[in-house]
Design a protein around this motif. Sequence first.
Motif: not given
Lengths: 150, 323
Positions: A98, A47-49, A58-64
């Motif tokens: 990462h 999401a942040f990319y 835009v919302l993140p679904e879950a932490a990576s």
Amino acid sequence: MAERNRGLDDVVLVGLQTGGVPMAYRMAEALQRIDGADVPVGTLDVAFYRDDIGLRPVLPEAASDMPFDLAGLVVVLVDDVLFTGRTIRAALDALADHGRARSVQLAVMVDRGHRELPIRPDYVGKNLPTRRDEVVNVTDEGVDLGEMVK
Amino acid sequence: MTGLLSAADLDPDMLAEMFRLSESFLEVSSRRIPKVPALRGRTVVSLFYEDSTRTRLSFETAAKRLSADVMTFSVGTSSVNKGESVRDTIETIEAMGIDAIVVRHGCAGVPAQVAQWTDAAVVNAGDGAHEHPTQALLDCFTLQQRFGSLDGLRIAIVGDIRHSRVARSDVAMMSALGASVTLVAPATLMPPSLEGWPVATSSSLDDVAGDVDVVYLLRMQTERMGQHLMPSMREYTARFGLTARRAARMNPDAVILHPGPMNRGVEISGEVAELPNALVVDQVRNGVAVRMAVLWWLLGSGTELVPSVDSAVPTADVEDDRG
């Protein structure tokens, strides 16, 4: 996958939130069954990319969750549907933060065309010709094709 | 939502969403390269009319980890010394093109006033003895991490409640999340009126310490001791300080929070501050993550901060090119 990488020793699967995550686990199970290989699975939220931040919600679904050091590994990104390629572009950027993988490949269940970026999958479950305004939904039971609800 | 001025701006659904988002940003902060391009090209101004180390650094770190540009406004070296009003300062920096202003001021209500003067998102980083909503967010996030939920948690907030913006925001947010809060302080350090506060009170830490899940120690504001609110620091420590002896009587699972900066030997003894259930360092780490979540909500997510987050629906004029 095993053929192309001459074994699965350095291969990890990274599912993209959210559709690619169950897919990645299913693939890991299948590889275990077929090859007896224990392939680690990570998850990535992009999401942040995304390049459409500010254009639409835009919302993140879950932490990576990347439980391994990428250096020297072959990363197979896994997603359910490949469409414009913009999610994969974002995923490549996210992956670089990462660590530096030896190589990155792409596996998708459905390739529905309409690419807007020079991105192609390495492994495809099904090529599915679609109209741009159609919606593809991949579930355990199969693939749904429907009209976009506006 | 165009800003975060008060803990009451966030209802429990929004808080749950904030905490979920904060988890994502904690993960970002734990990476080798703890930075995402989410707010590239956005500018965040930190405008601190009052001293601060951790809040200011925390906000600036949060903005930088989101790739936003940060303008730091130091009152000491600025035109404020030449007599510029807050309003003129805001209009000046707004003319430079900014997206968010993080304000701290010694007077209650300044952030709300600033929000009237600007189109930028305004975040209250502490106004007088009024509110400090991001501190409450990080406190509640830390407790949620530890206990899974704040519902039913028994929390004692100890110390200078009267002058504490942290206490005001924390009481509002913690009780909204279902915790029961007891304020512990000598009568001189209680607010003049507690009407409408959803709290119990006590004037003895000894009575309360063994019965709570959380002891939240406020900083003893030594600069106000000239006002004869306590006879002496020693007397405060003797009755309200969390000494090793009192800490030993707490529940084994109970935790200790402190917003910092700590006065070791006053409200908290040096050895208590080092106990494994003192979560002060977690609070600081979580502070960056929740402030990233706040800035992202205000500047990046494109979603209104409303309870139902069914916002995967694209806006009408933007093509959904997810995939």
